[in-house]
Design a protein around this motif. Structure first.
Motif, PDB file in Angstrom:
ATOM      1  N   GLY A   1       2.874   9.732 -18.439  1.00 25.67           N
ATOM      2  CA  GLY A   1       3.223  11.363 -19.142  1.00 25.67           C
ATOM      3  C   GLY A   1       3.906  11.752 -18.171  1.00 25.67           C
ATOM      4  N   VAL A   2       3.131  11.527 -16.796  1.00 31.02           N
ATOM      5  CA  VAL A   2       3.355  12.294 -15.749  1.00 31.02           C
ATOM      6  C   VAL A   2       4.505  11.156 -15.196  1.00 31.02           C
ATOM      7  CG1 VAL A   2       3.016  12.106 -12.721  1.00 31.02           C
ATOM      8  CG2 VAL A   2       1.343  13.230 -15.233  1.00 31.02           C
ATOM      9  N   GLN A   3       4.519  10.383 -15.369  1.00 30.56           N
ATOM     10  CA  GLN A   3       5.652   8.898 -14.410  1.00 30.56           C
ATOM     11  C   GLN A   3       7.269   9.385 -15.464  1.00 30.56           C
ATOM     12  OE1 GLN A   3       5.306   7.008 -11.863  1.00 30.56           O
ATOM     13  NE2 GLN A   3       7.458   6.719 -11.984  1.00 30.56           N
ATOM     14  N   TRP A   4       6.954   9.850 -16.986  1.00 31.77           N
ATOM     15  CA  TRP A   4       7.785   9.826 -17.719  1.00 31.77           C
ATOM     16  C   TRP A   4       8.515  11.079 -17.723  1.00 31.77           C
ATOM     17  CZ3 TRP A   4      10.091   7.503 -22.008  1.00 31.77           C
ATOM     18  CH2 TRP A   4      11.230   8.358 -22.707  1.00 31.77           C
ATOM     19  N   ARG A   5       8.014  12.172 -17.137  1.00 29.35           N
ATOM     20  CA  ARG A   5       8.393  13.466 -17.089  1.00 29.35           C
ATOM     21  C   ARG A   5       9.025  13.546 -16.053  1.00 29.35           C
ATOM     22  NH1 ARG A   5      10.121  17.462 -16.146  1.00 29.35           N
ATOM     23  NH2 ARG A   5       9.423  19.588 -15.921  1.00 29.35           N
ATOM     24  N   TYR A   6       7.988  13.135 -14.812  1.00 32.30           N
ATOM     25  CA  TYR A   6       8.610  13.312 -12.867  1.00 32.30           C
ATOM     26  C   TYR A   6       9.463  12.183 -12.895  1.00 32.30           C
ATOM     27  CZ  TYR A   6       5.962  18.232 -13.461  1.00 32.30           C
ATOM     28  OH  TYR A   6       5.346  18.623 -13.986  1.00 32.30           O
ATOM     29  N   GLY A   7       9.418  11.185 -12.577  1.00 33.89           N
ATOM     30  CA  GLY A   7       9.801   9.923 -12.609  1.00 33.89           C
ATOM     31  C   GLY A   7      11.173  10.294 -12.467  1.00 33.89           C
TER      32      GLY A   7
ATOM     33  N   MET B   1       6.078   8.224  -6.418  1.00 36.80           N
ATOM     34  CA  MET B   1       7.494   7.124  -7.939  1.00 36.80           C
ATOM     35  C   MET B   1       6.376   6.031  -8.149  1.00 36.80           C
ATOM     36  SD  MET B   1      10.613   7.161  -4.908  1.00 36.80           S
ATOM     37  CE  MET B   1      11.329   6.881  -6.139  1.00 36.80           C
ATOM     38  N   ALA B   2       5.555   5.491  -8.199  1.00 38.09           N
ATOM     39  CA  ALA B   2       4.799   4.880  -8.526  1.00 38.09           C
ATOM     40  C   ALA B   2       3.549   5.223  -8.562  1.00 38.09           C
ATOM     41  CB  ALA B   2       5.075   3.419  -7.234  1.00 38.09           C
TER      42      ALA B   2
ATOM     43  N   LEU C   1       1.118  -1.232  -0.274  1.00 36.67           N
ATOM     44  CA  LEU C   1      -0.124   0.248  -0.023  1.00 36.67           C
ATOM     45  C   LEU C   1       0.696   1.591   0.224  1.00 36.67           C
ATOM     46  CD1 LEU C   1      -2.923   0.890  -0.123  1.00 36.67           C
ATOM     47  CD2 LEU C   1      -2.331   1.007   2.557  1.00 36.67           C
ATOM     48  N   GLN C   2       2.296   1.182   0.633  1.00 38.19           N
ATOM     49  CA  GLN C   2       3.057   2.245   0.339  1.00 38.19           C
ATOM     50  C   GLN C   2       3.482   2.453  -0.976  1.00 38.19           C
ATOM     51  OE1 GLN C   2       5.436   1.036   3.498  1.00 38.19           O
ATOM     52  NE2 GLN C   2       4.598   2.163   5.261  1.00 38.19           N
ATOM     53  N   ILE C   3       3.737   1.610  -1.486  1.00 43.12           N
ATOM     54  CA  ILE C   3       4.458   1.591  -2.930  1.00 43.12           C
ATOM     55  C   ILE C   3       3.218   2.107  -3.898  1.00 43.12           C
ATOM     56  CG2 ILE C   3       5.315   0.555  -5.031  1.00 43.12           C
ATOM     57  CD1 ILE C   3       6.850  -1.306  -2.718  1.00 43.12           C
TER      58      ILE C   3
END
Length: 490
Positions: A471-477, A272-273, A265-267
């Motif tokens: 898109g959010v993951q790509w930009r800010y990961g 980040m995920a 649940l934390q992940i």
């Protein structure tokens, strides 16, 4: 994730600090392939237990004197527990070891299958289906943990692609076996078959799968002290030059003192995920809605028998095989290409562009899946005008694209949370299965309301909106990973 729970950054955060393969694990290439093969076969049990059941639903309803809709609820219940169970077994695997978790899940699974084979009423059926799901679902999360233990980022893509792809082939094989058994020996024979099969898997794990949890055995050179973590080493070491040597063990973070059942649940809620998990959960749900409706739509629209309906899943399985063979190689190639490009610039402090290495092909795969589902939906809506071969071919491309996206995203998440790889797989499983449980119960009412074409067009529209998460993951990961690394050093 708070800085108070921050662990030492993994040694493979950047290309420059990626450990050499011989330091990362003492298992040679042949041993790694054997382990990967066995855990893949075991993980395939999860999808087999689910899909072998579909052709027998009408027969079960008639035998237990209940409606088909009630028996369909057992599919929804199975998916719910498929999402919840790895949240327990995944943390156990990360804390107590992979073999301990395997033994627990497979014993539960064996007991559930024996009970299902002797079921005489609906209440027992639904309870034991939940128990069966609780036992089988976690084999995938544990297997992901094993793959994460024995591989580095440079070769993880190929192993993870094979693991995730072959696991999904049982989506095609399951209905064929289930239809043949239910049609010839009765639906209870399905569960006797699964009992024998799961017993065989338990034997494979006992004799061929070593403990791989790095906090327990390091890179494999440290002999495990726990009795449950041991296995007949002579079967594994007889034909290799690799020997146990405690001096070869690199420094590892100690195993957690307690089982953190909240880790998935934390992940799941970690920034980040969360964006990529939300995207994939919707993506998987749309595909699961398509697969779940296949039997009913082909039977109603084209008048197929139970056995014939099972055979229509072959194309989906072949697509999964193609995805398995291709996707892992593409991931390894992309990673190594970027590794060569950035390794000379590692001194400037830039974090490795993991998002580019793992997520670049995902929009292409998503486009293929969207087109295949739209083709499936609109062709089955007009069976008199379109030959059945067209929607079947559509499922081939759907299977290929689905296994490809699954491989890329799971590998990406294991790369990020490699010290909790089983819990990571459990968090992804929790989100996608719970959402899929709602989706599968809604798809047939949607088809009855707006037609198959309209229903799947709505699904695809929702899926396209969910790509915002990608898109959010790509930009800010990369930014988030860099911030976490800084927090760990503070």
């Amino acid at each position: 994730m708070s800085s108070t729970n921050c662990e030492k950054p993994p040694v493979d955060v950047t290309v420059a600090s990626e450990p050499e393969p011989e330091l990362h694990t003492i298992f040679d290439r042949t041993q790694k392939k054997l382990v990967a093969f066995v855990v893949t076969i075991v993980a395939s049990s999860s999808t087999l237990q689910s899909n072998i059941y579909f052709p027998a639903i009408p027969t079960i309803a008639e035998d237990l004197n209940v409606s088909v809709e009630l028996v369909n609820l057992t599919v929804t219940a199975y998916l719910i527990f498929q999402g919840l169970a790895p949240s327990l077994w995944g943390p156990i695997s990360d804390a107590r070891g992979r073999r301990t978790a395997y033994f627990g899940t497979l014993i539960v699974l064996l007991g559930a299958c024996i009970g299902l084979a002797q079921t005489q009423n609906y209440t027992t059926l639904i309870i034991l289906r939940c128990l069966q799901s609780a036992g089988s679902a976690s084999t995938s999360a544990i297997g992901s943990g094993v793959i994460g233990d024995i591989t580095t980022r440079a070769d993880r893509g190929g192993y993870m692609g094979f693991f995730l792809g072959v696991k999904l082939i049982s989506i095609a094989i399951g209905p064929i076996i289930g239809g043949a058994l239910a049609g010839s020996l009765g639906w209870r024979s399905i569960f006797w078959f699964l009992t024998a099969y799961n017993a065989f898997l338990l034997v494979l794990v006992v004799f061929l799968v070593p403990e791989t949890l790095r906090s327990v055995i390091g890179n494999g050179a440290r002999a495990p002290s726990q009795r449950m973590a041991r296995f007949p080493l002579t079967l594994y070491q007889r034909y290799t030059t690799v020997k146990w040597d405690a001096d070869k063990v690199p420094q590892q973070n100690p195993a957690p003192k307690r089982i953190d059942v909240l880790a998935p649940l934390q992940i799941l809620t970690s920034k980040m995920a969360a964006p990529i998990i939300i995207f994939y959960s919707i993506y998987f749900t749309v595909w699961q809605m398509c697969v779940t409706s296949m039997s009913a739509l082909f039977t109603a629209r084209y008048g197929l028998t139970v056995t014939q309906t099972g055979l229509t899943f072959i194309a989906l399985g072949m697509g999964s095989i193609i995805g398995t063979l291709i996707t892992g190689k593409i991931m390894n190639r992309d990673y190594r290409r970027l590794q060569e490009k950035y390794e000379n610039d590692a001194s400037d402090g830039r974090i490795f562009p993991l998002e580019r290495a793992r997520l670049s092909p995902v929009p292409v795969y998503v486009s293929v899946q969207c087109l295949s589902i739209l083709l499936f939906g609109w062709t089955v809506q007009y069976p008199n005008q379109v030959h059945i071969a067209v929607p079947i071919v559509a499922t081939f491309f759907g299977g290929w694209s689905t296994v490809s996206v699954h491989s890329n995203i799971t590998t990406y998440l294991v790369d990020i949370f490699h010290d909790r790889s089983a819990a990571t797989a459990a968090s992804l499983n929790l989100a996608r299965c719970c959402l899929a449980a709602a989706g599968t119960s809604a798809i047939l009412p949607m088809v009855h309301g707006v037609g198959a074409g309209g229903a799947f067009t709505i699904c695809i529209a929702v899926q396209l909106v969910s790509m915002i998460g990608l898109g959010v993951q790509w930009r800010y990961g990369g930014v988030w990973r860099s911030m976490k690394e800084s927090e760990c050093y503070d």
